[in-house]
Structure formats: structure tokens, C-alpha cells
Design a protein around this motif. Structure first.
Motif, PDB file in Angstrom:
ATOM      1  N   GLY A  91       0.784  -1.229   0.084  1.00 41.57           N
ATOM      2  CA  GLY A  91      -0.126  -0.107   0.105  1.00 41.57           C
ATOM      3  C   GLY A  91       0.844   1.315   0.154  1.00 41.57           C
ATOM      4  O   GLY A  91       0.553   2.336  -0.674  1.00 41.57           O
ATOM      5  N   LEU A  92       1.995   1.174   0.765  1.00 39.52           N
ATOM      6  CA  LEU A  92       2.673   2.272   0.981  1.00 39.52           C
ATOM      7  C   LEU A  92       3.338   2.521  -0.374  1.00 39.52           C
ATOM      8  O   LEU A  92       3.595   3.939  -0.996  1.00 39.52           O
ATOM      9  N   ARG A  93       3.767   1.545  -1.211  1.00 41.58           N
ATOM     10  CA  ARG A  93       4.533   1.696  -2.300  1.00 41.58           C
ATOM     11  C   ARG A  93       3.675   2.487  -3.524  1.00 41.58           C
ATOM     12  O   ARG A  93       4.384   3.059  -4.338  1.00 41.58           O
ATOM     13  N   GLU A  94       2.509   2.389  -3.148  1.00 40.78           N
ATOM     14  CA  GLU A  94       1.579   3.126  -4.140  1.00 40.78           C
ATOM     15  C   GLU A  94       1.544   4.617  -4.014  1.00 40.78           C
ATOM     16  O   GLU A  94       1.097   5.413  -4.652  1.00 40.78           O
ATOM     17  N   LEU A  95       1.958   5.144  -2.834  1.00 35.88           N
ATOM     18  CA  LEU A  95       1.935   6.351  -2.484  1.00 35.88           C
ATOM     19  C   LEU A  95       3.179   6.827  -3.260  1.00 35.88           C
ATOM     20  O   LEU A  95       4.136   6.539  -2.962  1.00 35.88           O
ATOM     21  N   PRO A  96       2.842   8.439  -3.679  1.00 33.87           N
ATOM     22  CA  PRO A  96       4.105   9.014  -4.159  1.00 33.87           C
ATOM     23  C   PRO A  96       5.343   9.209  -3.018  1.00 33.87           C
ATOM     24  O   PRO A  96       4.964   9.683  -1.923  1.00 33.87           O
ATOM     25  N   GLY A  97       6.556   9.090  -3.478  1.00 34.32           N
ATOM     26  CA  GLY A  97       7.725   9.604  -2.881  1.00 34.32           C
ATOM     27  C   GLY A  97       7.816   8.832  -1.510  1.00 34.32           C
ATOM     28  O   GLY A  97       8.160   9.775  -0.449  1.00 34.32           O
ATOM     29  N   VAL A  98       7.621   7.551  -1.432  1.00 28.81           N
ATOM     30  CA  VAL A  98       7.744   6.844  -0.077  1.00 28.81           C
ATOM     31  C   VAL A  98       9.113   6.182  -0.145  1.00 28.81           C
ATOM     32  O   VAL A  98       9.742   5.802  -1.089  1.00 28.81           O
ATOM     33  N   THR A  99       9.981   6.292   1.209  1.00 31.22           N
ATOM     34  CA  THR A  99      10.996   5.660   1.460  1.00 31.22           C
ATOM     35  C   THR A  99      10.498   4.768   2.272  1.00 31.22           C
ATOM     36  O   THR A  99      10.144   5.066   3.546  1.00 31.22           O
ATOM     37  N   ILE A 100      10.975   3.434   2.254  1.00 32.50           N
ATOM     38  CA  ILE A 100      10.953   2.416   3.400  1.00 32.50           C
ATOM     39  C   ILE A 100      12.395   2.275   3.743  1.00 32.50           C
ATOM     40  O   ILE A 100      13.316   1.500   2.980  1.00 32.50           O
ATOM     41  N   PHE A 101      12.562   2.265   4.857  1.00 31.84           N
ATOM     42  CA  PHE A 101      13.753   2.204   5.705  1.00 31.84           C
ATOM     43  C   PHE A 101      14.118   0.679   5.832  1.00 31.84           C
ATOM     44  O   PHE A 101      13.568  -0.035   6.252  1.00 31.84           O
ATOM     45  N   ALA A 102      15.691   0.555   5.220  1.00 30.38           N
ATOM     46  CA  ALA A 102      16.347  -0.832   5.475  1.00 30.38           C
ATOM     47  C   ALA A 102      15.473  -1.743   4.661  1.00 30.38           C
ATOM     48  O   ALA A 102      15.255  -2.941   5.138  1.00 30.38           O
ATOM     49  N   GLU A 103      14.893  -1.472   3.452  1.00 31.88           N
ATOM     50  CA  GLU A 103      13.936  -2.333   2.786  1.00 31.88           C
ATOM     51  C   GLU A 103      14.630  -3.734   2.179  1.00 31.88           C
ATOM     52  O   GLU A 103      14.076  -4.508   2.063  1.00 31.88           O
ATOM     53  N   HIS A 104      15.928  -3.641   2.245  1.00 32.59           N
ATOM     54  CA  HIS A 104      16.508  -4.597   1.711  1.00 32.59           C
ATOM     55  C   HIS A 104      17.136  -5.532   2.869  1.00 32.59           C
ATOM     56  O   HIS A 104      17.688  -6.648   2.522  1.00 32.59           O
ATOM     57  N   SER A 105      16.933  -5.384   4.049  1.00 30.52           N
ATOM     58  CA  SER A 105      17.435  -6.070   4.903  1.00 30.52           C
ATOM     59  C   SER A 105      16.284  -6.977   5.693  1.00 30.52           C
ATOM     60  O   SER A 105      15.231  -6.726   5.560  1.00 30.52           O
ATOM     61  N   THR A 130       7.516  -4.996  11.731  1.00 29.18           N
ATOM     62  CA  THR A 130       7.960  -3.474  12.064  1.00 29.18           C
ATOM     63  C   THR A 130       8.083  -2.999  10.544  1.00 29.18           C
ATOM     64  O   THR A 130       8.728  -3.697   9.840  1.00 29.18           O
ATOM     65  N   LEU A 131       7.930  -1.836  10.272  1.00 31.54           N
ATOM     66  CA  LEU A 131       8.192  -1.004   9.199  1.00 31.54           C
ATOM     67  C   LEU A 131       8.165   0.340   9.417  1.00 31.54           C
ATOM     68  O   LEU A 131       7.583   1.029   9.946  1.00 31.54           O
ATOM     69  N   GLN A 132       9.342   1.212   9.029  1.00 37.25           N
ATOM     70  CA  GLN A 132       9.752   2.479   9.040  1.00 37.25           C
ATOM     71  C   GLN A 132       9.687   2.977   7.826  1.00 37.25           C
ATOM     72  O   GLN A 132      10.479   2.452   6.882  1.00 37.25           O
ATOM     73  N   PHE A 133       9.143   4.276   7.551  1.00 38.18           N
ATOM     74  CA  PHE A 133       8.804   4.886   6.432  1.00 38.18           C
ATOM     75  C   PHE A 133       9.009   6.264   6.543  1.00 38.18           C
ATOM     76  O   PHE A 133       8.618   6.763   7.549  1.00 38.18           O
ATOM     77  N   ALA A 134       8.940   7.137   5.289  1.00 40.52           N
ATOM     78  CA  ALA A 134       8.880   8.540   5.128  1.00 40.52           C
ATOM     79  C   ALA A 134       8.163   8.757   3.940  1.00 40.52           C
ATOM     80  O   ALA A 134       8.621   8.070   3.092  1.00 40.52           O
ATOM     81  N   LEU A 135       7.542  10.006   3.775  1.00 49.39           N
ATOM     82  CA  LEU A 135       6.808  10.241   2.821  1.00 49.39           C
ATOM     83  C   LEU A 135       7.594  11.508   2.312  1.00 49.39           C
ATOM     84  O   LEU A 135       7.395  12.778   3.076  1.00 49.39           O
ATOM     85  N   ASP A 136       7.869  11.725   1.166  1.00 44.40           N
ATOM     86  CA  ASP A 136       8.356  12.975   0.717  1.00 44.40           C
ATOM     87  C   ASP A 136       7.479  14.044   0.731  1.00 44.40           C
ATOM     88  O   ASP A 136       6.251  13.897   0.389  1.00 44.40           O
ATOM     89  N   GLY A 137       7.933  15.249   1.111  1.00 43.91           N
ATOM     90  CA  GLY A 137       6.984  16.326   0.963  1.00 43.91           C
ATOM     91  C   GLY A 137       6.148  16.271   2.181  1.00 43.91           C
ATOM     92  O   GLY A 137       5.141  17.251   2.420  1.00 43.91           O
ATOM     93  N   TYR A 138       6.072  15.520   3.347  1.00 44.85           N
ATOM     94  CA  TYR A 138       5.383  15.490   4.335  1.00 44.85           C
ATOM     95  C   TYR A 138       6.328  15.818   5.526  1.00 44.85           C
ATOM     96  O   TYR A 138       7.285  15.340   5.895  1.00 44.85           O
ATOM     97  N   ASP A 139       5.656  16.722   6.286  1.00 47.76           N
ATOM     98  CA  ASP A 139       6.444  16.795   7.752  1.00 47.76           C
ATOM     99  C   ASP A 139       6.211  15.819   8.727  1.00 47.76           C
ATOM    100  O   ASP A 139       4.866  15.478   9.051  1.00 47.76           O
ATOM    101  N   GLY A 140       7.121  15.147   9.118  1.00 42.02           N
ATOM    102  CA  GLY A 140       6.802  13.884   9.822  1.00 42.02           C
ATOM    103  C   GLY A 140       5.875  14.186  11.262  1.00 42.02           C
ATOM    104  O   GLY A 140       4.990  13.536  11.627  1.00 42.02           O
ATOM    105  N   GLU A 141       6.387  15.400  12.044  1.00 46.67           N
ATOM    106  CA  GLU A 141       5.488  15.633  13.226  1.00 46.67           C
ATOM    107  C   GLU A 141       3.944  16.065  12.789  1.00 46.67           C
ATOM    108  O   GLU A 141       2.970  15.427  13.539  1.00 46.67           O
ATOM    109  N   ALA A 142       3.891  16.749  11.857  1.00 49.49           N
ATOM    110  CA  ALA A 142       2.487  17.114  11.231  1.00 49.49           C
ATOM    111  C   ALA A 142       1.698  15.726  10.970  1.00 49.49           C
ATOM    112  O   ALA A 142       0.518  15.577  11.245  1.00 49.49           O
TER     113      ALA A 142
END
Lengths: 523, 378
Positions: free
Chosen positions: B272-286, B292-304
């Protein structure tokens, strides 16, 4: 069963349990109080409400309360944290010989790191006099750590008097108030202590949670002893256990609400117990100041002369109390507190700490007194110093301390205790065990090769008494032939005596040898 | 009741665990060190729990020391192993939990050399550098986590253990996030000390354990009393210990099935996340924890983003709960070489046994509904 061990731990008050349960049930109470979402905030709010409740009981403000895993950690954090922050590993500390193990062990450890410690010895009443502290002060004294109420004797130390004076001299004051909080009035607005330890499970709260009061003005500073995410103002890290903290808060609120009234009720029960025991039994010594208000309401510590502590405890299976005696005579370690008061090892071992609390009733106190009186009278009569006239045998049902079955059966059902009148037919011999301070006296009424009657008296642990009973039984059954047939090894086999009680078997062998000599070796 | 996706911060108490604890919150209430009957009942509960936990993590019951939680266990390991030793060096992974990092750093003041072990962009140990660090004797202790609390990255502890032991040093493993999620076998892992925590495996808060093999000379952190063989003073937290034992037993029974289920749920989340634009999934190849899954979305402020999710009823976090509220980017992601800006936008989802596919779908939908920050690329 009668529970008179409230100074060791208290049952959870049902109201406290009710306050805790929502935080254990799965729906909404489990958030990590450090989490930044709705469940985290909810838990955090409960933690802060509890902090205010604990602070209120102590007359402190909420931000002066640091959660710990219990009083042991509070005491460790106070002492190590304060000295570490001051960077004074070689400083001087004043404490006493009757502190809780968590204070003493911490200080002893710090001594290996260069700390110098003066351990004050209490007066016979168990009180550390202010003058002793003054006299021990040195220019490099950094900290005074004393308990407010002693956990074994209940003696109240005059800490109020000292704290202001010590603060004026720039000496940090740590008070272990584990047995004081919720029992006597504690008001940190009046008592200028810098650090003060409390525990939840001594005041009807849960185990696993305690707190350290750290004064804000003037600010007492500490180095953390458990590092991590910087919880508790950086002084103690680790996920907060919401349910335990909520329980501690609720327990403090309850304690504050009923402090005076409950204290009076419990003190009256304690006085009643003491009066009953001391009026029925001579030579019962109080290990505390005599004045009723110089002691915490719930603690009564008495030494019973002329009885051996382990047997006393074994004869009171229905009472849950703490005794001054350890279970193995090989590693016998009578209460260091009572020894510091000047009691002998023997008397310290023959002591009971009876601690009363919220659910203690007059009926329980009366029943406990009856059982203790019967046990003490019985053991005093059984002792070679006793008349041997015999008293009603106390009811012994349960082998609570798990003595070997053949030894326990004899100890619990003595048939040959007593004393024979000395006449020509009666042979009497005695033997002792210096290591265990036990004494055995065996008497035979002999007619030719026949043993018509045997009696014994003993002072010692249940195994020593069982040895006496066993020997009397065998000699009565087998006659003088048994004298040569029974050795220490035979006794150890027959009664399943363990290594640490081997001295009891040796004492048995010794008494047989003494009898053998009296028969001129003609067995 | 929000959708709870923060199980690495804490887990709900299993109803069966509460059931096991209740008698100790009302009945045999005595001090486990008291000799009388109630004391013995409490002692029996504590010892049964020790056997249950030992079974989950493949150690001997007598190797377990109860603590107040994972943080204390980690502190006891690092300080207890170094306390009486001549100061030399301690190494810890750059992505360790704050309780390991800060406990290690506190050893500086006692004359110890303290060094972090670098990780690569996938969160895995930088082995050549690690091996070079190990060579510089003398070395006393290395502390590594089996699985990371933020990214879920699993380290090759067996490989590290061989290298550490070749230097005559001890290996401490923080297994707080591993227990109950992956099989653990202390006897064969190669760790000399291992930390676990109850409230991460559906047990109560306020209790954890340090497992220590008999060869390690450990000094206590909390002095006073002879509890836990003199290595941890203090009246035992009986109800919590009993709860930890019950939770350990349940976790062991459920382990295989639960892991497979969580992995499927995480797969759904990741897709589902991969369908979102600009997603980074941390340590995706490990290799990572199944939940557990940690990710960030480009253009979004994390705290907000976190605040919006919170308002919509989703409980997630940016990283460690222990570091939350400080507004600092995750030290784990910084150590992996990510820019502060990206790291500050990180969201950690940690799934649990009761999460449903439908909740994951709703979470993805919620993310889709948020508008990116003004001026950011779409």
C-alpha cells in the motif's frame, strides 16, 4: 493463618487493585506513557495524577517525585546518585548500623570505591541520638543517610530535629522513609530533607514501584543510575509501569485519608498484644523505646529469653511473622539490627517481629498472643533449665518450614519430654553443641538391663529436640543395648538430618557416650 | 479506541496474562523472600515464571535475573560487566536503544573507551570497520541488538559473537524487540548476556530480565538484599514476574503462526505504501522483524503527519517512545546515513497480534487523504 508481617509487605488494598485494573485490561490503558499519541497521553495523565497523590502524602510537590522500581532502587539512587553528582567518591558519609540492607550494601560497595562511612550504633532502645550524628560530622561529610522508622524495631529516629541543622551545614540529608510513609505523619514542607525514599508495597500498594523525593528548592542534584531515554527528568530512565504507578498513587491517597485514625487503632492493638505477652510471660524484652509514641504504630519486636528461635518459629506455623533467626544453623545469622542494639546472638535469634496493619483485628491479636504464650512456655519447660513439669502441648499441625518428616513427626508429637526425679535407678547425662548453643539432657530409669522409662529435655532447634525424642524412644524400646548401637550416623539416617544440622546428631552421640560411661561401659 | 500500530512501544496485556497475575494481586501477597507460607507461594510463582521465560529464550532458568524492565537490564549488562574490570574498551552498535547508548557513554567517566559501531544504509553492521575496531585490544564488551526497535533490522549475532569471542570479550545482545517475534536460542546464539522486556510481548510493564551465562562475572547495579543471587536487590515484583512468565509461555506457543500472520500484514502495508508518491521504506533490503516497518513520505512533515494520524485515530510513532517528544530526528536513521530532514519525517508502524488487514487498509487510506506540505513536490 494470622498475618502479622505487614512490615515485610502489605496486601494490596481492594480499592488500590480496582484503581489498577483498568490499566491492565487490554482496551485503552496499555499505552506507553512516553508515547506521543492518544494512548500514550492517557497513560501519562494517569502517571501524573498519581505523582500528585504520592507528593500529597509526603507534603512535597509533584515534580519532586521520581518513580523507581522500589525502595531498594530509591536508596541506591539517592546515595550513589548524590555522591556521583558531587564527584566526591572519597567523601565522608554518616549512616547507622541498623539501616536497611539496600543502604548498607550500597555504602559497603561505595567504601570499596574510596568512600568513608561512619556507621552509628544505636542506643539499646534502637534510636540514633542527634548528638551521635553531630559528633560524627566532619568537614568533608557530604551526606547523612538515616532511616526514619526502623523496619525491625519500629523505633522512630528524631530526624526532624537533625535535618535543618544538617542542611545549614551544607550536608545532604537522605531519609529512608519506607516504614514511615503512610504510618506516621510525613511533611516534607516541615522536614528539610533533601532526598527521601518510599515504597508502595509497604502501604497497601503494588510491589515493583517506589519513589525518591528529590527536593527542588534548594535543589538536590543526582546523577542517574539507570540511563536511557531520559525519563523522570533524566534521573531515571525506563518505561513507566502505569498500573503500578496508579496503584501507588491510590495507596497514598488512602493512607493520607486514614492516617491518624488507623494509626491510633493499630497502636492500640499493638499495645494490647504487648500487654498480653508481657503479663503472661516473664522475661520478654522489648526491642524498641518503651514509650508507645516513640515507635511506629504497627511494629512490635520482642526477645524471648530461654527459648531457641528456630524452634519458636517452628511452633508457630499459624503465624506469619518475621523472626530474628535464619533457617539454617550452619549459616545462622541473627538480625544485625538486634545485635546492633546489644542483644546477644541467642536473644536476637529468639525474637519475633510482629507487625500489624490495616486488616489486623483484636481477635487475631488475641489468638496470636495465645499461640506465642503457649509456644514459649512449652519450650521453656522443655529446656534443661526448665522444671520439666510440662505444659499443655501447643497445637502443631503444619510442617511449614519443611523439616525432614521423621524429625518433624517427633518434634511435633513429643512423648518423652520431661524430667525424672533423681534416684538410684535414674541415670542422667547431658551433652551440648557449642556451635549451635544447644543442650540435651537424657534420663533413663534402669532396672538391670531393662530401661523402664526415659525422659529428655532439650534447648535447641527442632532437629535437636527430635534427636532427644528419638533417643528416648529407642532406649525405652531397645534397652541399654541401644546405647552402643546408635551413632551420629545412625541418627542422621533415621531422622534424615542434613549436613548443616549434623551437630545435632553429634550432640545425640555425645549424650549416649556420657550415659555409657555412667553404666560403666557394660552394655 | 484508536487503531494501535505502535506495538514496539508497548503491547496490550494478553487477557490470559492478566488472569495469571490476578491471584498475586489479591491472594498470596507476601514478600517472596519471607520464609512463611505466603512467602513460599510467592516464591513458587516467581520460579515458575523463570522456567517459562527460560523456555522462550532457550536459556537455563538460573541464568535469568529479574529486573524492572529492558532499560534496567541493558544498564545492568553494560555497567555490571565493566564495574570491577580494569577499564578498557566497550563497543556498541550505532543504532542501539538509548538505554544501551547512554549506559555505554556513562562509562567514559569511569575511564572506559567507548565507541559506536557504524552501520550501512541498510542498517546492518559495517563488518570491515567492525572487525578493525575489534582488533584494537584490549576489549571488554560489545553490545548489539538482535533486532532494531525502529527499522526492525535483524543483525547477524552469530557472526558477531564469533568475532567478539575471538577477542576474549563478552557479547551483550538487546533482544527486547526480538523475544516473542523471532525464535531465540540463548544457548546457541553466542550471546553472553541478553536483555528482554515483558511489556513488549503482551506482558505487564515494570518487569524485564537479563540473561547471563555463568562464565560472566557480573556486579550488581542495585545493591541490597540477596535476591537474584545477590545480583539484583529489592523485593520481587511477584505479580509482574508471574505475568511475564505467562506472556513468555503464550508467546512461545504462538510464535510461528503469529510471525507468518504479521509478515503478511506487513506485506499488505508495504504494498500500500509503495503506491503512495515519494515513499522511502527504511532498510527495505535487510532482513527485518515481521511486524515492523519504518517509512517516510517525501513532502510531508513527520510531526504534522503524526499529529494528523493521531487525530484520525491511528497510534504510530516516529521512532523510539523513549526518545519521543524531543523533536530530534531518529539517531537510528542518521546512523544509516539518511539526511536529517528525511529522518525527521519518519513514521514507524509496528503491528501486533490483534491487528486486522482492514486496519492496515484504513491506515493507507488515511495517509492518502493527507495533503503534502505546500510547495513540496506532489
Amino acid at each position: 493463618m494470622i498475618y502479622l508481617d505487614y512490615a515485610a509487605t502489605t496486601p494490596l488494598d481492594p480499592q488500590v487493585r480496582a484503581a489498577m485494573l483498568p490499566w491492565l485490561e487490554t482496551d485503552a490503558g496499555f499505552g506507553n506513557p512516553a508515547s506521543d499519541h492518544a494512548l500514550g497521553r492517557r497513560a501519562r495523565k494517569a502517571v501524573e495524577a498519581a505523582r500528585a497523590q504520592v507528593a500529597a502524602l509526603l507534603g512535597a510537590s509533584a515534580e519532586e517525585i521520581i518513580w523507581t522500581s522500589g525502595a531498594t532502587e530509591s536508596n541506591n539512587l539517592a546515595i550513589k546518585g548524590a555522591l556521583e553528582f558531587r564527584g566526591r567518591a572519597n567523601a565522608h558519609v554518616i549512616s547507622s548500623r541498623i539501616e536497611h540492607k539496600s543502604v548498607l550494601d550500597t555504602l559497603r560497595y561505595l567504601e570499596t570505591q574510596g568512600l568513608r562511612v561512619t556507621y552509628l550504633t544505636p542506643a539499646a532502645s534502637g534510636v540514633i541520638e542527634p548528638e551521635q550524628v553531630r559528633a560524627a560530622l566532619r568537614p568533608d561529610t557530604a551526606l547523612v543517610s538515616l532511616m526514619w522508622v526502623n523496619n525491625e524495631t519500629g523505633a522512630i529516629n528524631p530526624v526532624l530535629e537533625l535535618a535543618s541543622e544538617l542542611r545549614a551545614r551544607g550536608v545532604l540529608v537522605h531519609i529512608d522513609a519506607v516504614q514511615a510513609a503512610g504510618k506516621i505523619a510525613v511533611d516534607l514542607a516541615q522536614l528539610p530533607a533533601d532526598l527521601l525514599s518510599v515504597s508502595a508495597h509497604k502501604l497497601y500498594g503494588p510491589k515493583g514501584i517506589g519513589a525518591l523525593f528529590v527536593r527542588k528548592r534548594p535543589r538536590a542534584r543526582l546523577s542517574p543510575q539507570i540511563h536511557g531515554g531520559g525519563h523522570e527528568q533524566g534521573m531515571r530512565s525506563g518505561t513507566l509501569a502505569t498500573h503500578q504507578i496508579v496503584g501507588f498513587g491510590a495507596a497514598c491517597a488512602l493512607a493520607a485519608a486514614q492516617l491518624g485514625e488507623e494509626g491510633d487503632r493499630i497502636r492500640a492493638l499493638r499495645e494490647r498484644l504487648q500487654r498480653q505477652l508481657q503479663s503472661a510471660l516473664p522475661e520478654v524484652l522489648l526491642n524498641a523505646p518503651a514509650a508507645a509514641d516513640a515507635r511506629a504504630p504497627g511494629i512490635l519486636n520482642l526477645s524471648f529469653t530461654g527459648v531457641e528461635g528456630e524452634s519458636l518459629r517452628a511452633m508457630l506455623p499459624e503465624l506469619m511473622v518475621s523472626s530474628g533467626s535464619a533457617c539454617s544453623s550452619a549459616t545462622r545469622e541473627p538480625s544485625y539490627v538486634l545485635r546492633a542494639l546489644g542483644r546477644s546472638d541467642e536473644l536476637a535469634g529468639a525474637s519475633l517481629r510482629l507487625s500489624l496493619g490495616r486488616y489486623t483485628t483484636a481477635g487475631q491479636v488475641d489468638a496470636a498472643a495465645t499461640q506465642i504464650i503457649a509456644a514459649v512456655q512449652f519450650l521453656r519447660e522443655l529446656s534443661p533449665q526448665g522444671s520439666g513439669a510440662g505444659t499443655a502441648e501447643p497445637l502443631l499441625k503444619d510442617n511449614v518450614y519443611e523439616y525432614p518428616a521423621p524429625a518433624w513427626q517427633r518434634f511435633a508429637h513429643l512423648k518423652h519430654d520431661g524430667r525424672l526425679p533423681e534416684d538410684a535407678e535414674v541415670l542422667t547425662a547431658e551433652a551440648d553443641s557449642a556451635a549451635a548453643r544447644s543442650l540435651l539432657r537424657l534420663q533413663l530409669r534402669v532396672h538391670g538391663r531393662q530401661v523402664r522409662e526415659t525422659r529428655f529435655q532439650a534447648y535447641g532447634c527442632p532437629i535437636a529436640i527430635a534427636v532427644g525424642e528419638y533417643l528416648a524412644e529407642r532406649l525405652e524400646a531397645d534397652g541399654l543395648d541401644a546405647l552402643g548401637a546408635i551413632s551420629a550416623a545412625v541418627l542422621r539416617d533415621a531422622l534424615e538430618i542434613s549436613e548443616d544440622k549434623a551437630h545435632c546428631a553429634l550432640m545425640g552421640e555425645d549424650v549416649l557416650r556420657a550415659l555409657l560411661q555412667k553404666t560403666g561401659g557394660k552394655t | 479506541m484508536p487503531v494501535y500500530l505502535d506495538h514496539n512501544a508497548s503491547t496490550p496485556l494478553d487477557a490470559r496474562v492478566l488472569e495469571a497475575m490476578l491471584p498475586y494481586l489479591s491472594g498470596p501477597y507476601a514478600n517472596a523472600s519471607s520464609l512463611h507460607r505466603y512467602g513460599r507461594a510467592a516464591r513458587d510463582g516467581v520460579e515458575q515464571a523463570r522456567a517459562q521465560l527460560a523456555a522462550l529464550i532457550g536459556c537455563q532458568p538460573q541464568e535469568i535475573i529479574w529486573t524492572s524492565g529492558g532499560t534496567e537490564a541493558n544498564n545492568l549488562a553494560l555497567k555490571g560487566v565493566t564495574e570491577l574490570a580494569t577499564p578498557s574498551r566497550v563497543l556498541y552498535g550505532a543504532t542501539e536503544h538509548p538505554s544501551v547508548m547512554e549506559a555505554a557513554e556513562s562509562l567514559h567517566a569511569r575511564g572506559w573507551g567507548v565507541e559506536a559501531i557504524a552501520v550501512d544504509a541498510q542498517g546492518l553492521l559495517d563488518w570491515p570497520r567492525f572487525e578493525a575496531q575489534l582488533q584494537r585490544a584490549p576489549l571488554r564488551l560489545v553490545s548489539l541488538m538482535r533486532a532494531n526497535n525502529e527499522t526492525g533490522v535483524i543483525q547477524d549475532i552469530e557472526r558477531a559473537a564469533a568475532l567478539v569471542h575471538a577477542q576474549q570479550a563478552w557479547l551483550h545482545v538487546d533482544a527486547v524487540q526480538t523475544a516473542g517475534k523471532l525464535p531465540l536460542d540463548f544457548a546457541n546464539l553466542g550471546a553472553d548476556l541478553l536483555s528482554v522486556s515483558s511489556h513488549k510481548i503482551y506482558g505487564p510493564k515494570g518487569v524485564g530480565a537479563l540473561v547471563v551465562n555463568a562464565q560472566v562475572e557480573l556486579s550488581p547495579l542495585l545493591h541490597g538484599g540477596a535476591q537474584e543471587r545477590g545480583l539484583r536487590g529489592g523485593t520481587e515484583n511477584v505479580a509482574a514476574i508471574v505475568g511475564f512468565g505467562a506472556a513468555a509461555q503464550l508467546a512461545g506457543e504462538a510464535l510461528a503462526g503469529r510471525s507468518a500472520r504479521l509478515l503478511a500484514l506487513r506485506g499488505q502495508l508495504e504494498a500500500g505504501l509503495r503506491e503512495l508518491p515519494g515513499v522511502t521504506i527504511f532498510a527495505e533490503h535487510s532482513a527485518r522483524l515481521p511486524n515492523t516497518l519504518q517509512f517516510a513520505l517525501d513532502g510531508y512533515d513527520g510531526e504534522a503527519l503524526l499529529m494528523q494520524l493521531d487525530r484520525k485515530g491511528f497510534a504510530v510513532s516516529s521512532g523510539s517512545a523513549c526518545a519521543s517528544g524531543k523533536g530530534e530526528p531518529s539517531h537510528v536513521l542518521l546512523a544509516m546515513g539518511f539526511a536529517r530532514e528525511l529522518a525527521k519525517g519518519a513514521i514507524r508502524v509496528s503491528l501486533g497480534k490483534d491487528n486486522q488487514p482492514e486496519e492496515v487498509s484504513r491506515f493507507i487510506e488515511a495517509l492518502r487523504s493527507f495533503k503534502p506540505r505546500a510547495g513540496a513536490p506532489p
